[in-house]
Design a protein around this motif. Structure first.
Motif, PDB file in Angstrom:
ATOM      1  N   ASP A   1     -10.588  19.097   1.631  1.00 54.21           N
ATOM      2  CA  ASP A   1     -11.080  18.718   0.292  1.00 54.21           C
ATOM      3  C   ASP A   1     -12.239  17.701   0.199  1.00 54.21           C
ATOM      4  O   ASP A   1     -12.466  17.193   1.144  1.00 54.21           O
ATOM      5  N   PHE A   2     -12.560  17.260  -1.037  1.00 49.63           N
ATOM      6  CA  PHE A   2     -13.643  16.476  -1.331  1.00 49.63           C
ATOM      7  C   PHE A   2     -13.437  15.697  -2.531  1.00 49.63           C
ATOM      8  O   PHE A   2     -12.952  15.886  -3.369  1.00 49.63           O
ATOM      9  N   LEU A   3     -14.197  14.432  -2.470  1.00 45.41           N
ATOM     10  CA  LEU A   3     -14.210  13.460  -3.555  1.00 45.41           C
ATOM     11  C   LEU A   3     -15.599  12.962  -3.601  1.00 45.41           C
ATOM     12  O   LEU A   3     -16.192  12.480  -2.702  1.00 45.41           O
ATOM     13  N   ALA A   4     -15.976  12.914  -4.886  1.00 43.89           N
ATOM     14  CA  ALA A   4     -17.375  12.459  -4.825  1.00 43.89           C
ATOM     15  C   ALA A   4     -17.580  10.928  -5.209  1.00 43.89           C
ATOM     16  O   ALA A   4     -16.404  10.606  -5.984  1.00 43.89           O
ATOM     17  N   LYS A   5     -18.331  10.278  -4.701  1.00 44.08           N
ATOM     18  CA  LYS A   5     -18.712   8.984  -4.980  1.00 44.08           C
ATOM     19  C   LYS A   5     -19.928   8.683  -5.873  1.00 44.08           C
ATOM     20  O   LYS A   5     -20.757   9.423  -5.977  1.00 44.08           O
ATOM     21  N   PRO A   6     -19.705   7.768  -6.967  1.00 39.41           N
ATOM     22  CA  PRO A   6     -18.498   6.756  -7.444  1.00 39.41           C
ATOM     23  C   PRO A   6     -17.462   7.565  -7.635  1.00 39.41           C
ATOM     24  O   PRO A   6     -17.507   8.709  -8.506  1.00 39.41           O
ATOM     25  N   PHE A   7     -16.158   7.325  -7.473  1.00 40.83           N
ATOM     26  CA  PHE A   7     -15.031   8.137  -7.765  1.00 40.83           C
ATOM     27  C   PHE A   7     -14.503   7.542  -8.898  1.00 40.83           C
ATOM     28  O   PHE A   7     -14.276   6.308  -9.164  1.00 40.83           O
ATOM     29  N   ASP A   8     -13.606   8.416  -9.590  1.00 39.59           N
ATOM     30  CA  ASP A   8     -12.495   8.058 -10.623  1.00 39.59           C
ATOM     31  C   ASP A   8     -11.427   7.587  -9.815  1.00 39.59           C
ATOM     32  O   ASP A   8     -10.862   8.247  -8.971  1.00 39.59           O
ATOM     33  N   ILE A   9     -10.878   6.317 -10.282  1.00 38.34           N
ATOM     34  CA  ILE A   9      -9.708   5.888  -9.240  1.00 38.34           C
ATOM     35  C   ILE A   9      -8.471   6.687  -9.705  1.00 38.34           C
ATOM     36  O   ILE A   9      -7.759   6.847  -8.601  1.00 38.34           O
ATOM     37  N   ASP A  10      -8.375   7.285 -10.816  1.00 29.03           N
ATOM     38  CA  ASP A  10      -7.160   7.975 -11.181  1.00 29.03           C
ATOM     39  C   ASP A  10      -7.201   9.347 -10.294  1.00 29.03           C
ATOM     40  O   ASP A  10      -6.301   9.626  -9.608  1.00 29.03           O
ATOM     41  N   LEU A  11      -8.394   9.707 -10.175  1.00 27.79           N
ATOM     42  CA  LEU A  11      -8.725  10.931  -9.547  1.00 27.79           C
ATOM     43  C   LEU A  11      -8.328  10.741  -8.000  1.00 27.79           C
ATOM     44  O   LEU A  11      -7.797  11.696  -7.309  1.00 27.79           O
ATOM     45  N   PHE A  12      -8.971   9.671  -7.318  1.00 28.95           N
ATOM     46  CA  PHE A  12      -8.848   9.297  -6.090  1.00 28.95           C
ATOM     47  C   PHE A  12      -7.400   9.212  -5.622  1.00 28.95           C
ATOM     48  O   PHE A  12      -6.785   9.728  -4.701  1.00 28.95           O
ATOM     49  N   GLU A  13      -6.584   8.387  -6.305  1.00 29.73           N
ATOM     50  CA  GLU A  13      -5.018   8.304  -6.146  1.00 29.73           C
ATOM     51  C   GLU A  13      -4.435   9.812  -6.155  1.00 29.73           C
ATOM     52  O   GLU A  13      -3.607  10.036  -5.420  1.00 29.73           O
ATOM     53  N   LYS A  14      -4.834  10.436  -7.357  1.00 30.15           N
ATOM     54  CA  LYS A  14      -4.126  11.947  -7.496  1.00 30.15           C
ATOM     55  C   LYS A  14      -4.419  12.375  -6.044  1.00 30.15           C
ATOM     56  O   LYS A  14      -3.712  13.378  -5.534  1.00 30.15           O
ATOM     57  N   THR A  15      -5.617  12.736  -5.590  1.00 30.73           N
ATOM     58  CA  THR A  15      -6.213  13.495  -4.460  1.00 30.73           C
ATOM     59  C   THR A  15      -5.275  12.801  -3.286  1.00 30.73           C
ATOM     60  O   THR A  15      -4.778  13.863  -2.540  1.00 30.73           O
ATOM     61  N   VAL A  16      -5.410  11.671  -2.979  1.00 34.12           N
ATOM     62  CA  VAL A  16      -4.375  11.239  -1.931  1.00 34.12           C
ATOM     63  C   VAL A  16      -3.091  11.620  -1.980  1.00 34.12           C
ATOM     64  O   VAL A  16      -2.645  12.079  -1.183  1.00 34.12           O
ATOM     65  N   LYS A  17      -2.552  11.404  -3.202  1.00 26.44           N
ATOM     66  CA  LYS A  17      -0.998  11.836  -3.364  1.00 26.44           C
ATOM     67  C   LYS A  17      -0.756  13.195  -3.077  1.00 26.44           C
ATOM     68  O   LYS A  17       0.302  13.498  -2.493  1.00 26.44           O
TER      69      LYS A  17
END
Length: 120
Positions: free
Chosen positions: A99-115
């Protein structure tokens, strides 16, 4: 049992911020600013999830991810590619990341992706 997340990023502010967010959602966190002996670092900790930056000293995130995915003991650990590059989905694909996450990231999206990768 706490889920273990390993973050590879050479930006100490990002490491601190991500560590805080992850600890808030109940994860145990290990960080490294380099990909030196990446397989050894990951084997020693055996995380449930890896966050991998693209630009790292020693070895790029792509090379490091490919090494991990080629290792029979480590290949099943999900890797989230984590970068400010505009072509991040391409890079994540090239690296073989899950998967991937773009920086700067949205904290909610970051948490959701990790979860998504650390849920029971």
């Amino acid at each position: 049992m706490k889920k273990k997340v390993f973050i590879f990023d050479d930006n100490l502010e990002i490491l601190e911020l991500c560590t805080e967010i992850l600890q808030d959602i109940g994860c145990e966190v290990q960080t490294s600013p380099t990909t030196n002996s990446v397989e050894q670092q990951v084997s020693d900790y055996m995380p449930d999830l890896i966050l991998m930056d693209n630009w790292l000293p020693d070895m790029s995130g792509i090379e490091a991810t490919k090494l991990l995915k080629a290792n029979p003991q480590l290949k099943d650990i999900p890797v989230i590619y984590f970068s400010a590059n505009s072509n991040i989905s391409e890079l994540a694909n090239q690296a073989g990341a899950d998967d991937f996450l773009a920086k700067p990231f949205d904290i909610d999206l970051f948490e959701k992706t990790v979860k998504k990768y650390t849920a029971e």
